[in-house]
Design a protein around this motif. Structure first.
Motif, PDB file in Angstrom:
ATOM      1  N   VAL A 151      38.215  21.574  41.879  1.00  0.00           N
ATOM      2  CA  VAL A 151      37.555  22.340  40.673  1.00  0.00           C
ATOM      3  C   VAL A 151      37.792  23.943  41.235  1.00  0.00           C
ATOM      4  O   VAL A 151      38.198  24.593  39.911  1.00  0.00           O
ATOM      5  N   SER A 152      37.379  24.507  42.092  1.00  0.00           N
ATOM      6  CA  SER A 152      37.298  25.883  42.119  1.00  0.00           C
ATOM      7  C   SER A 152      38.849  26.423  41.991  1.00  0.00           C
ATOM      8  O   SER A 152      39.206  27.501  41.452  1.00  0.00           O
ATOM      9  N   PHE A 153      39.800  25.816  42.732  1.00  0.00           N
ATOM     10  CA  PHE A 153      41.212  26.551  42.524  1.00  0.00           C
ATOM     11  C   PHE A 153      41.802  25.984  41.172  1.00  0.00           C
ATOM     12  O   PHE A 153      42.601  26.780  40.612  1.00  0.00           O
ATOM     13  N   ALA A 154      41.479  25.049  40.363  1.00  0.00           N
ATOM     14  CA  ALA A 154      41.711  24.702  39.122  1.00  0.00           C
ATOM     15  C   ALA A 154      41.366  25.909  38.224  1.00  0.00           C
ATOM     16  O   ALA A 154      41.817  26.517  37.306  1.00  0.00           O
ATOM     17  N   LEU A 155      40.062  26.490  38.641  1.00  0.00           N
ATOM     18  CA  LEU A 155      39.365  27.515  38.015  1.00  0.00           C
ATOM     19  C   LEU A 155      40.246  28.867  37.896  1.00  0.00           C
ATOM     20  O   LEU A 155      40.584  29.618  37.133  1.00  0.00           O
ATOM     21  N   LEU A 156      40.715  28.952  39.230  1.00  0.00           N
ATOM     22  CA  LEU A 156      41.623  30.102  39.756  1.00  0.00           C
ATOM     23  C   LEU A 156      42.820  30.177  38.907  1.00  0.00           C
ATOM     24  O   LEU A 156      43.215  31.013  38.179  1.00  0.00           O
ATOM     25  N   ALA A 201      32.220  33.389  37.313  1.00  0.00           N
ATOM     26  CA  ALA A 201      31.773  34.556  36.981  1.00  0.00           C
ATOM     27  C   ALA A 201      33.159  35.358  36.281  1.00  0.00           C
ATOM     28  O   ALA A 201      32.761  35.750  35.397  1.00  0.00           O
ATOM     29  N   VAL A 202      34.146  35.160  36.824  1.00  0.00           N
ATOM     30  CA  VAL A 202      35.218  35.775  36.216  1.00  0.00           C
ATOM     31  C   VAL A 202      35.652  35.332  34.834  1.00  0.00           C
ATOM     32  O   VAL A 202      35.796  35.939  33.877  1.00  0.00           O
ATOM     33  N   ILE A 203      35.605  33.959  34.765  1.00  0.00           N
ATOM     34  CA  ILE A 203      35.980  33.349  33.595  1.00  0.00           C
ATOM     35  C   ILE A 203      34.967  33.611  32.423  1.00  0.00           C
ATOM     36  O   ILE A 203      35.163  33.939  31.356  1.00  0.00           O
ATOM     37  N   TRP A 204      33.817  33.568  32.842  1.00  0.00           N
ATOM     38  CA  TRP A 204      32.800  33.840  32.111  1.00  0.00           C
ATOM     39  C   TRP A 204      32.922  35.256  31.574  1.00  0.00           C
ATOM     40  O   TRP A 204      32.820  35.517  30.087  1.00  0.00           O
ATOM     41  N   ASN A 252      48.761  23.234  37.778  1.00  0.00           N
ATOM     42  CA  ASN A 252      48.150  22.617  36.731  1.00  0.00           C
ATOM     43  C   ASN A 252      47.341  23.162  35.653  1.00  0.00           C
ATOM     44  O   ASN A 252      47.712  23.342  34.466  1.00  0.00           O
ATOM     45  N   ALA A 253      46.484  23.905  36.443  1.00  0.00           N
ATOM     46  CA  ALA A 253      45.586  24.747  35.608  1.00  0.00           C
ATOM     47  C   ALA A 253      46.250  25.701  34.762  1.00  0.00           C
ATOM     48  O   ALA A 253      46.101  26.080  33.586  1.00  0.00           O
ATOM     49  N   SER A 254      47.069  26.530  35.518  1.00  0.00           N
ATOM     50  CA  SER A 254      47.433  27.854  35.152  1.00  0.00           C
ATOM     51  C   SER A 254      48.571  27.398  33.983  1.00  0.00           C
ATOM     52  O   SER A 254      48.590  28.069  33.130  1.00  0.00           O
ATOM     53  N   PHE A 255      49.295  26.254  34.186  1.00  0.00           N
ATOM     54  CA  PHE A 255      50.438  26.005  33.268  1.00  0.00           C
ATOM     55  C   PHE A 255      49.832  25.316  32.108  1.00  0.00           C
ATOM     56  O   PHE A 255      50.317  25.666  30.877  1.00  0.00           O
ATOM     57  N   GLY A 256      48.716  24.462  32.320  1.00  0.00           N
ATOM     58  CA  GLY A 256      48.148  23.805  31.339  1.00  0.00           C
ATOM     59  C   GLY A 256      47.451  25.025  30.075  1.00  0.00           C
ATOM     60  O   GLY A 256      47.445  24.730  28.976  1.00  0.00           O
ATOM     61  N   ILE A 257      46.929  26.143  30.439  1.00  0.00           N
ATOM     62  CA  ILE A 257      46.426  27.222  29.588  1.00  0.00           C
ATOM     63  C   ILE A 257      47.706  28.023  29.144  1.00  0.00           C
ATOM     64  O   ILE A 257      47.522  28.621  28.063  1.00  0.00           O
ATOM     65  N   LEU A 302      33.713  29.428  44.403  1.00  0.00           N
ATOM     66  CA  LEU A 302      33.544  28.737  43.210  1.00  0.00           C
ATOM     67  C   LEU A 302      32.760  29.642  42.020  1.00  0.00           C
ATOM     68  O   LEU A 302      33.099  29.685  40.851  1.00  0.00           O
ATOM     69  N   ALA A 303      31.689  30.329  42.702  1.00  0.00           N
ATOM     70  CA  ALA A 303      30.841  31.277  42.241  1.00  0.00           C
ATOM     71  C   ALA A 303      31.553  32.236  41.392  1.00  0.00           C
ATOM     72  O   ALA A 303      31.527  32.677  40.327  1.00  0.00           O
ATOM     73  N   ILE A 304      32.603  32.918  42.242  1.00  0.00           N
ATOM     74  CA  ILE A 304      33.357  34.125  41.543  1.00  0.00           C
ATOM     75  C   ILE A 304      34.042  33.718  40.781  1.00  0.00           C
ATOM     76  O   ILE A 304      34.310  34.515  39.793  1.00  0.00           O
ATOM     77  N   CYS A 305      35.014  32.531  40.647  1.00  0.00           N
ATOM     78  CA  CYS A 305      35.684  32.257  39.650  1.00  0.00           C
ATOM     79  C   CYS A 305      34.986  31.681  38.367  1.00  0.00           C
ATOM     80  O   CYS A 305      35.447  32.295  37.230  1.00  0.00           O
TER      81      CYS A 305
END
Lengths: 253, 316
Positions: A148-153, A239-242, A75-80, A234-237
């Motif tokens: 949340v963390s896998f949506a960030l991934l 950081a990567v997004i940041w 969902n998150a990957s497709f969404g963006i 979660l923290a890694i994701c």
């Protein structure tokens, strides 16, 4: 904070879910029911109990996790990825929006949708088996943290992907195998000793084990490690997004 | 006049080393329509995209309404509406929802009255519940404009609004732009159609190879364009222009068969009658004559050529 914008993105994404309800909700629920019938009923008749738990009930947390991971990532990957693909991302970039707000909107919607489906599956499973939840708070915590963390991934994958093939690559080739090998349908103690060691390196094992613990109070690995693992991920994701947004990688030339 | 947008020393070099903008300075004023005219690949879209936040500048400053686009991006971007060149639109969503969504992104509360006004002014109200993919190309472009206007911007960027659009639709678009200006919206449009710049703009900026070659009031530019040429074809080749014709500044062509006389078409006396008299007195016989007016196109081409020549000299 531009709350109005976060809410707009969230609502727009949720609308998309309800507009495509067959694909978004019915299909994952149906496939889980199929798993349930095949694994739970057919195979379950030959395996009585695992660690003292009825096999049908034992696989429920694994099934919920499987769907939750797949759904939050896709969902998150497709969404963006979709706005990137059709070009409407210009609108997000030219709006008075910070990247944090974009992430909250998209990731929030993807996680919500994944959680909704997880809840539907959980409820559906109560028609087949007797479920008791030993630690409801932790069950909820595992669900939310994982979603949340896998949506960030998924968001990271959506930003990274240059085409639809890449978009599906990680969910299909990485996430699904890891879930299957992470003890979704069996206890790690059922594996030969060599494979037990290999499995220790599968991050999804910690998720499923911890989540299962919240139902039955038994786990393959100590629950503290499970919680720590999900928090680290979660923290890694984050950081990567940041880093992605600081550099404008793949979004802003 | 106060500048609503101020661009200073703007440079953009893309990751592949391509220099899209090489030091652009530009002020955009309240209440004007500015046309950025330039060939494809001149840097028009990069310039717009940088102001709107889609591209990170390599150097220079941009402020919108006095707000720096980097440090005060929220205040700066709130003032801007952007209509991109390509038709980029969510195909499966309803018209009204996409327009509402755009307003929401700008942090504005839902305002159905305003959305209705925008959709009606763009003749989209009847189509509000259609999915975007069901619309014609011209309507989709109008949806993009509706999205850009949904948050009541003060400045509207139109990137090639009429590229690949048929004549009727182009006229409609021009009409719409005029109407927007009447409503007090400042408009910056890019185009590679000279006719469009001539038709729409108060000021025209000519851009090529990442440099702004000229920014001029359209009227002044048109005045410069008022020059006309009279071309005289001679029956016999001429070795040199006779001394009695010196005052007319005639130019003899290389084949010695043509004389060119330049005059101001807007002037009361063009001197043409006297010239004809003088020519007959000098005993020259004419085979043919014609006049031609230099157009914005000539000026544009000349500017672009000169600009390229200067750039090449600089490079050598």
């Amino acid at each position: 904070m531009n709350w109005q914008a976060i809410f707009s993105i969230y609502r727009y994404e949720m609308n998309r879910t309800f507009r495509t309800i067959a694909q978004s909700i019915v299909s994952p629920v149906l496939s889980t029911v199929l798993y349930f019938v095949v694994f739970g009923s057919a195979i379950g008749q030959r395996i009585d109990t695992v660690e003292g738990i009825d096999y049908g009930a034992f696989i429920v947390p694994g099934l919920v996790m499987l769907t939750l991971l797949q759904q939050s990532v896709t969902n998150a990957s497709f969404g963006i990825y979709f706005p990137k693909f059709i070009g409407t991302i210009y609108e997000l970039l030219s709006a008075p929006l910070s990247f944090i707000e974009i992430v909250i909107g998209y990731v929030g919607a993807a996680a919500s949708k994944a959680l909704m489906i997880a809840a539907i599956i959980l409820i559906t499973s109560t028609f087949f088996v007797d479920l008791q939840i030993a630690h409801p708070f932790w069950m909820l915590a595992f669900l939310v943290l994982t979603a949340v963390s896998f949506a960030l991934l998924g968001f990271i994958i959506g930003i990274w992907a240059g085409n639809f093939e890449q978009l599906q690559l990680i969910p299909l080739l990485v996430i699904t195998p890891l879930v299957f090998l992470g003890g979704a349908f069996y206890s790690v103690s059922m594996l030969p000793p060599g494979w037990q060691t290999v499995t220790q390196f599968n991050p999804v094992l910690y998720l499923i084990s911890g989540f299962r613990w919240s139902f039955f109070g038994v786990a393959d690995v100590p629950v503290g490690i499970s919680i720590a693992a999900i928090c680290v991920f979660l923290a890694i994701c984050i950081a990567v997004i940041w880093a992605i947004f600081r550099t404008g990688w793949r979004i802003k030339p | 006049m106060t500048a609503i947008i101020s661009i200073k020393g703007l440079e953009k070099t893309y990751a592949d080393g391509f220099e899209a903008l090489k030091g652009v300075d530009l002020d955009i004023h309240e209440g004007e329509i500015l046309a950025l005219l330039g060939p494809n690949g001149a840097g028009k879209t990069t310039l717009i995209s940088t102001v709107c936040g889609l591209v990170t500048p390599s150097a220079g400053q941009i402020s919108v309404g006095g707000h720096d686009i980097a440090s005060e991006f929220r205040a700066a971007r709130s003032l801007i509406g952007l209509v991109p060149q390509e038709i980029t639109i969510e195909p499966f969503e309803k018209v009204i929802n996409t327009v509402r969504f755009s307003r929401g992104l700008f942090g504005k509360r839902r305002d159905d009255a305003h959305i209705e006004k925008v959709l009606r002014s763009l003749s989209l109200w009847e189509k509000r519940n259609n999915r975007n993919q069901e619309l014609s190309g011209g309507m989709k472009r109008r949806v993009l404009i509706a999205k850009a206007l949904s948050h009541e911007p003060r400045v509207l960027f139109l990137d090639e609004p009429t590229a690949g659009v048929d004549v009727t639709l182009r006229r409609e678009m021009w009409e719409l732009v005029r109407q927007l200006r009447a409503d007090g919206v400042i408009i910056i449009l890019t185009t590679h159609y000279i006719e469009e710049a001539e038709e729409m703009a108060d000021r025209i900026g000519v851009i090529d190879h990442g440099r702004l070659l000229l920014v001029e009031e359209k009227q002044k530019l048109l005045h410069q364009l008022g020059r006309k040429e009279l071309l005289l074809e001679l029956a016999e080749p001429l070795d040199e222009v006779p001394g009695s014709l010196a005052e007319y500044d005639l130019e003899l062509s290389d084949d010695r068969l043509h004389l060119t006389y330049e005059f101001d078409a807007h002037a009361e006396r063009t001197g043409m009658t006297r010239l004809m008299g003088a020519i007959s007195e000098a005993g020259l016989s004419l085979k043919d004559l014609s006049t031609r007016q230099s157009s914005l196109e000539d000026v544009f081409l000349k500017l672009v050529q000169d600009g390229r020549a200067t750039a090449e000299e600089g490079a050598e």
